[in-house]
Design an enzyme around this catalytic site. Structure first.
Site: not given
Length: 187
Positions: A70, A107
């Site tokens: 994006r 993560e």
């Protein structure tokens, strides 16, 4: 807009929130709904350009670097508005030519950003653009990748900031002036 409304509240209203995506407890901020509105998308680009002009005393940057995917959309429109080139920072394995890369922690595991090795050189003035900043890991990796080639990245622009996750603060600590049009509290 009333004096009590947050800046860019008109744009924030067009961003859909999808609870529990991609996992329980996450409030996903879906910018595609803002992008569907031509006037709002144009206003977003104009406001990013204004933020850049207000934070920059000198000449416009040579390049606007967008982070896949994006970020490409916002970087391209902003570069067109400013008359700059666009530098695409891609995920691993997407570029056909010689490239440079940086690996960064997620993560759960790692990811990689790449760019063509001749996309920018020493002294290039670059502004980093993406749709959203959360923890800042990808944006910091982008800055590392660009500066490893001798480029100067002094500013980063985002449509959305999730300030509770601290990414914009991490960029500022790394010496990159950071601006987002909209902040959503919580993650």
């Amino acid at each position: 807009m009333s004096k009590h409304e947050a800046p860019n509240a008109d744009l924030a209203e067009l961003i859909r929130t999808i609870p529990d995506h991609p996992k329980p407890g996450i409030m996903f901020r879906d910018i595609s709904t803002l992008m569907l509105d031509g006037g709002a998308f144009a206003a977003t680009i104009d406001r990013l350009a204004d933020a850049l002009a207000n934070g920059n005393e000198g000449d416009p940057p040579e390049l606007i670097a967008g982070i896949e995917a994006r970020g490409f959309v916002f970087a391209s429109a902003l570069a067109y508005r400013l008359g700059c080139g666009v530098l695409m920072l891609r995920k691993r394995g997407k570029l056909p030519g010689p490239r440079v890369s940086v690996e960064y922690a997620l993560e759960y595991g790692t990811d990689m950003l790449e760019m063509h090795d001749d996309a920018c050189g020493p002294g290039a003035s670059i502004v980093l653009v993406d749709d959203l900043i959360a923890t800042g890991g990808t944006a910091l990796a982008a800055v590392e990748l660009l500066t490893s080639r001798g480029a100067h990245v002094e500013q980063a622009l985002f449509v959305i900031d999730l300030p509770d996750l601290g990414g914009a603060d991490r960029l500022r600590e790394a010496g990159v002036s950071t601006h987002a049009l909209i902040a959503f509290d919580g993650d």
